[in-house]
Design an enzyme around this catalytic site. Structure first.
Site, short mmCIF file in Angstrom:
data_model
loop_
_atom_site.label_atom_id
_atom_site.label_comp_id
_atom_site.label_asym_id
_atom_site.label_seq_id
_atom_site.Cartn_x
_atom_site.Cartn_y
_atom_site.Cartn_z
N GLY A 8 0.84 -1.19 0.00
CA GLY A 8 0.00 0.00 0.00
C GLY A 8 0.87 1.24 0.00
O GLY A 8 2.01 1.20 0.49
N GLN A 61 3.19 10.20 0.72
CA GLN A 61 4.50 9.55 0.84
C GLN A 61 5.41 9.91 -0.33
O GLN A 61 6.62 9.79 -0.24
CB GLN A 61 4.34 8.03 0.94
CG GLN A 61 3.69 7.59 2.25
CD GLN A 61 3.49 6.09 2.29
OE1 GLN A 61 2.53 5.56 1.73
NE2 GLN A 61 4.40 5.38 2.94
N CYS A 96 5.71 0.05 7.16
CA CYS A 96 5.36 1.22 6.34
C CYS A 96 6.55 1.56 5.46
O CYS A 96 7.69 1.55 5.93
CB CYS A 96 5.01 2.40 7.24
SG CYS A 96 4.57 3.89 6.34
N LEU A 97 6.28 1.88 4.22
CA LEU A 97 7.37 2.26 3.31
C LEU A 97 8.11 3.50 3.81
O LEU A 97 9.27 3.70 3.47
CB LEU A 97 6.81 2.52 1.91
CG LEU A 97 6.29 1.28 1.17
CD1 LEU A 97 5.53 1.70 -0.08
CD2 LEU A 97 7.43 0.34 0.82
N HIS A 136 -4.56 2.01 7.51
CA HIS A 136 -3.16 2.46 7.54
C HIS A 136 -2.94 3.58 6.51
O HIS A 136 -2.35 4.62 6.82
CB HIS A 136 -2.23 1.27 7.25
CG HIS A 136 -0.78 1.62 7.16
ND1 HIS A 136 0.15 1.22 8.09
CD2 HIS A 136 -0.10 2.36 6.23
CE1 HIS A 136 1.34 1.69 7.74
NE2 HIS A 136 1.22 2.38 6.61
N GLU A 137 -3.43 3.37 5.29
CA GLU A 137 -3.22 4.36 4.23
C GLU A 137 -4.05 5.62 4.48
O GLU A 137 -3.60 6.72 4.22
CB GLU A 137 -3.55 3.75 2.86
CG GLU A 137 -2.72 2.54 2.46
CD GLU A 137 -1.21 2.75 2.60
OE1 GLU A 137 -0.75 3.91 2.53
OE2 GLU A 137 -0.50 1.75 2.80
N HIS A 146 -2.29 8.07 6.60
CA HIS A 146 -1.31 8.93 5.91
C HIS A 146 -1.96 10.22 5.42
O HIS A 146 -1.32 11.27 5.43
CB HIS A 146 -0.70 8.20 4.71
CG HIS A 146 0.40 7.24 5.06
ND1 HIS A 146 1.59 7.65 5.60
CD2 HIS A 146 0.50 5.89 4.94
CE1 HIS A 146 2.38 6.59 5.79
NE2 HIS A 146 1.74 5.51 5.40
#
Ligand code: QAP
Ligand code: CO
Length: 174
Positions: free
Chosen positions: A51, A56, A99-100, A141-142, A145
């Site tokens: 994701g 990001q 997380c990225l 989660h997304e 962000h």
């Protein structure tokens, strides 16, 4: 020749303050949006993520995508969510998240196990989805962000402080 395929988008990493901005709704469902979503997909695939959210990539607009197609025992779900609205959060589940933007760190996070989400696709068409399991976790989660929140904010506070200390040390060492 530099086409869009050669663009290497950097993923912002904790503790970059740009990850803390609240993203604004997408207003135009145009080619620029499509290009952004394609670049997000490419950056996510490059780093092996499931994701990614627009902020990001330093684009604070309300768009993210989830791709569970490479996850075993998961439905082959790949979806883009633009201007998502989470309607109902029910139940409770704990999943070890990563997380990225926080590479190399993974920790269990408690979230709702099911939700209802309303969103638009890249063409502006409206959709509704009932999600559970990993998909529901990924959407939450997304969505975080887009509100400037990271999964480390959701750890119980002693772990959170210990974790932030650990993170700040590893960030300094780079
Ligand atoms: C968000 O996270 C997520 O530490 C997506 O070194 C997490 O794709 C949704 C990644 C858990 C649902 C459950 C993390 C890649 C990818 C790393 C990711 C790393 C390389 C994280
Ligand atoms: Co993330």
């Amino acid at each position: 020749m530099t086409g869009v395929d050669e663009v290497v988008d950097e993923i912002l990493e904790y503790p970059d303050p740009r990850l803390r901005r609240v993203s604004v709704p997408v207003e135009r469902f145009d080619e620029e949006l499509g290009t952004l979503l394609d670049r997000m997909a490419r950056a996510m695939q490059r780093e092996g993520g499931i994701g990614i959210a627009a902020p990001q990539l330093d684009r604070p607009v309300r768009a993210f995508l989830v791709d569970l197609s490479g996850v075993k025992d998961q439905e082959n779900i790949r979806r883009e969510f633009v201007n998502p609205e989470i309607r109902e959060l029910r139940g409770e589940t704990v999943f070890r998240e990563g997380c990225l933007s926080v590479p190399g760190f993974h920790y269990p996070v408690k979230r709702a196990s099911r939700l209802h989400v309303r969103y638009r696709d890249r063409g502006g068409a409206s959709h509704e989805l009932e999600a559970e399991g990993l998909l529901a976790v990924a959407i939450q989660h997304e969505f975080d962000h887009l509100e400037g929140r990271l999964f480390v904010d959701r750890l119980p506070w002693p772990k959170r402080w210990w974790y932030r200390w650990k993170l700040s040390r590893s960030v300094k060492k780079r």
